[in-house]
Design an enzyme around this catalytic site. Structure first.
Site, short mmCIF file in Angstrom:
data_model
loop_
_atom_site.label_atom_id
_atom_site.label_comp_id
_atom_site.label_asym_id
_atom_site.label_seq_id
_atom_site.Cartn_x
_atom_site.Cartn_y
_atom_site.Cartn_z
N TYR A 49 3.66 5.39 11.61
CA TYR A 49 3.94 3.96 11.78
C TYR A 49 4.90 3.36 10.76
O TYR A 49 5.25 2.20 10.85
CB TYR A 49 2.63 3.14 11.82
CG TYR A 49 1.70 3.37 10.64
CD1 TYR A 49 1.88 2.67 9.45
CD2 TYR A 49 0.63 4.27 10.72
CE1 TYR A 49 1.02 2.86 8.37
CE2 TYR A 49 -0.23 4.46 9.65
CZ TYR A 49 -0.03 3.76 8.48
OH TYR A 49 -0.88 3.95 7.42
N HIS A 66 -3.69 4.74 4.26
CA HIS A 66 -4.90 3.91 4.30
C HIS A 66 -6.04 4.63 3.61
O HIS A 66 -6.70 4.11 2.73
CB HIS A 66 -5.24 3.59 5.76
CG HIS A 66 -6.61 3.01 5.96
ND1 HIS A 66 -6.96 1.78 5.46
CD2 HIS A 66 -7.70 3.50 6.61
CE1 HIS A 66 -8.23 1.54 5.79
NE2 HIS A 66 -8.70 2.55 6.49
N ARG A 80 0.87 -1.18 0.00
CA ARG A 80 0.00 0.00 0.00
C ARG A 80 0.90 1.24 0.00
O ARG A 80 1.35 1.68 1.05
CB ARG A 80 -0.91 -0.01 1.23
CG ARG A 80 -2.15 0.89 1.07
CD ARG A 80 -2.84 1.10 2.39
NE ARG A 80 -2.05 1.97 3.22
CZ ARG A 80 -1.96 1.87 4.56
NH1 ARG A 80 -2.62 0.93 5.19
NH2 ARG A 80 -1.20 2.70 5.24
#
Lengths: 328, 363
Positions: free
Chosen positions: B272, B263, B259
């Protein structure tokens, strides 16, 4: 017309069998519903008569059972699934509330999921823990589901036929303690539509409102009251969703007093909804606050103590006594 | 159906047929797809990338409430659709809007959910695309049910059930694999392993050697494929579809991808993961390697590339225009589509809103 004496279990079995004959898209599946015929034998003989493709056992996974049923319903079938016991239906909860209940809405009516979730439910059978829950409030609180609880064999047959024919998902709550009670039923009689309550016993002094396993207890209480000279009317909801405000309110207006009887815990329950609805609509016809006789707000008791928990004739009559008769 | 454990296990390395530099990689199990399929895939990849970019832009302009982008995962998006026949079904997740559009759904209808007009905007029966699933893995069971119903009627339908790496931790993922295996339903379970479930990395989802290894527990053959290699995806997914259609049961395919973006627009990946982690994945982009390969084989030239880009640009223009139009959401739909027939209570509630609105108009 051909009235016969049969049990609720037999009536339910007959309903599925007749529906499977009438409609080849009706399929029955779940845990132990195949050759065994279900732990309560409600699906007895269906695999033998219709074959493994129409009535079959699944892996032991309730979310899987209901999720697969939703997919089959999306693709032209009418699944009737059994959740062996009330408390064993909880793993299927997400499939029920997020998918079965919402599919029509999510797709603006383009996808229907006509399916029936049969749940043997409630107590009074001496069952050990996790086998006696009254879980109707969880379902009734979810828009998109119909919730039905029959109280006798004739209704069990008629309402299950209607549930299977319904274009919407139906949670069909089968009172376990009534499975093997026998009564006269004419299965060829016209079937009432889903959503209509019925006056089971006429009466003029007060109205008992009950559904499912509480109906026979309410009828017994009415009989006992009659011995003491008090005339109690008994209304059987039959269908919790849709709720028949019309019949229930007409009944309460005719007597001016009411007691709601239900096995489930009383807090935030179907019984509290009934009280709220009737009070909103019939306040000026009421001679006394509506009383409730329900299960206590406790986890379902062990077999030796369930008699303490379940609504009883005496507890119902005590509640009736408290309906402010002094203001009559 | 095989119970031979060795035949159920995925290969040690994901299947790759064209490497990140655009060179063909010989493979014992799979040849390259035919050139027409690869050129078709290229055109679809360009459109899918443009669709992702346009949707991201529409979020910034306030035209979409949110968009979970599949930027960098376009090979997965278009391959899982290109291997399907018209009668097959696609069960997508919220990150699979590009796949839905590749399947032929109108982009404006595909984005209805993310625009906030309604939940699902397209007709699942007409398009054979299930409503996008926002809960994780629940739709995999619906896929099994759709496939089982088709099989009972003797129809040749195959169902492509898509999920992400995070969904493999959900109970319904396991129940779906088990039911599909036991009933031998024609479902291809396609995991896009993009390494992240919002912020949680794969290592926190599973201790398994790979996600494809999860199939063996259910008797479902697993396979791993390079998720940025559209050639490998077309072959591996195509083989799984053919196998399912032939009555040999379900298969579990794990595509290893990444990805590249957040998100959704509401996410902050800086909290993160580091940019150093993302950078190598940019070099593994699915479009670049296919373009290099096709140009090297004389299957694509500058004029073709401009043509496909122009097509994608025109589609993006239609999408902007469609999503720029003001819509009028009708409150009556809220009450109409709860049951086949509204209950008396819903009629009362709808009348209440109608009364409120009429009084507002009087003011």
């Amino acid at each position: 017309m051909s009235a016969e004496k049969l049990t609720m279990a037999t009536a339910l079995n007959r309903a599925m069998r007749d529906a499977m004959h009438a409609d080849p898209t009706v399929v029955v599946f779940g845990e132990d519903v195949g050759p065994l015929g279900g732990v309560f034998r409600v699906t007895d003989g269906l695999t033998a008569e219709f074959g493994e493709q129409r009535c079959f056992d699944t892996p032991l996974a309730e979310s899987g059972i209901l999720g697969m049923a939703i997919g089959m319903a999306m693709n032209g079938m009418r699944p009737v699934v059994e959740m062996q016991f009330d408390a064993f239906a909880y793993p299927a909860f997400e499939q029920l509330v997020s998918h079965a209940a919402k599919m029509r809405n999510r797709t603006r009516g383009r996808v229907e999921v006509p399916l029936v979730i049969r749940v043997p439910y409630a107590g009074g059978i001496g069952g050990v823990e996790h086998h006696c829950d009254s879980s109707e409030a969880y379902y009734a609180h979810t828009p998109g589901l119909h919730v039905i609880a029959p109280s006798d064999p004739a209704d069990a047959y008629g309402l299950l036929r209607k549930a299977i024919e319904s274009a919407d998902p139906v949670v069909f709550l089968e009172p376990k303690k009534l499975y093997f009670s026998r009564s006269e039923a004419d299965l060829t009689a016209p079937v009432p539509p889903i959503g209509r309550a019925v006056v089971r016993r006429p009466g003029t002094d007060a109205t008992l409102i009950a559904y499912g396993p509480a109906v026979p207890v309410a009828l017994e209480a009415a009989e006992a009251a009659a011995q003491e000279g008090r005339s109690l009317q008994v209304v059987d909801l039959r269908s919790i969703v849709p709720f028949d405000d019309e019949t229930v309110c007409a009944a309460v207006r005719s007597t001016g007093r009411a007691v709601v009887v239900a096995e489930a815990a009383g807090f935030a329950s179907v019984s509290s909804e009934v009280v709220a609805r009737v009070t909103e609509r019939c306040f000026h016809s009421l001679h006394a606050p509506i009383r409730r006789v329900t299960g206590f707000d406790i986890p379902y008791p062990p077999p030796k103590l369930e008699h303490v928990h379940l609504p009883s004739v005496d507890r119902i009559l005590d509640a009736v006594d408290e309906l402010q008769w002094e203001y009559a | 159906m095989t119970r031979d454990a060795a035949l159920l296990l995925p290969s040690t390395e994901p299947v790759t047929l064209i490497d990140p530099d655009g060179h063909p990689v010989p493979h014992v199990g799979h040849d390259l797809p035919d050139p027409q399929a690869l050129v078709r895939a290229y055109a679809a990849l360009i459109s899918a990338r443009r669709f992702n970019d346009q949707a991201n832009a529409l979020v910034r302009q306030g035209r979409l409430a949110v968009y979970p982008s599949s930027h960098g995962q376009e090979a997965c998006q278009i391959a899982c659709v290109q291997v399907l026949d018209d009668g097959d079904w696609l069960f997508p997740t919220y990150r699979d809007s590009a796949a839905i559009v590749a399947r032929g759904v109108d982009p404006v209808q595909a984005l209805t959910l993310l625009r906030g007009d309604w939940h699902s905007g397209y007709d699942p029966h007409a398009t054979k695309v299930a409503p996008q699933a926002t809960p994780l893995a629940t739709h995999l069971l619906h896929a099994v049910g759709v496939a089982h119903a088709a099989r009972l009627r003797g129809e040749p339908t195959v169902v492509m059930a898509v999920c992400g790496d995070g969904a493999t931790s959900e109970g319904d993922f396991h129940e779906a694999l088990n039911f599909a295996a036991v009933f031998r339903t024609p479902v291809v379970f396609f995991i896009q392993n993009n390494e992240y479930a919002i912020s949680v990395p794969l290592a926190r989802q599973t201790a398994a050697p790979s996600l494809a290894h999860k199939g063996i527990g259910y008797g479902v053959p697993g396979e791993r494929v390079d998720g940025n290699d559209v050639a490998a995806l077309l072959k591996v997914l195509g083989a799984a579809v053919a196998r399912a259609r032939a009555g040999e049961g379900p298969q579990l395919i794990e595509a290893h991808t990444y990805r590249v973006q957040a998100h959704t627009n509401a996410d902050d990946p800086g909290r993160y993961r580091s940019a150093d982690e993302v950078t190598p994945w940019l070099a593994r982009d699915p479009i670049m390697r296919l373009e290099t390969y096709l140009r090297g084989r004389g299957l694509l030239d500058d004029q073709d590339v401009r043509g496909y880009a122009e097509q994608a640009e025109q589609a993006a223009g239609r999408m902007r225009a469609g999503l720029g139009e003001e819509t009028s959401a009708d409150y009556r739909d809220l009450f109409t589509h709860v049951y086949a027939e509204p209950t008396p209570q819903l009629r009362e509630q709808q009348a209440l809103v109608a009364d409120e609105l009429s009084r507002e108009e009087e003011r």
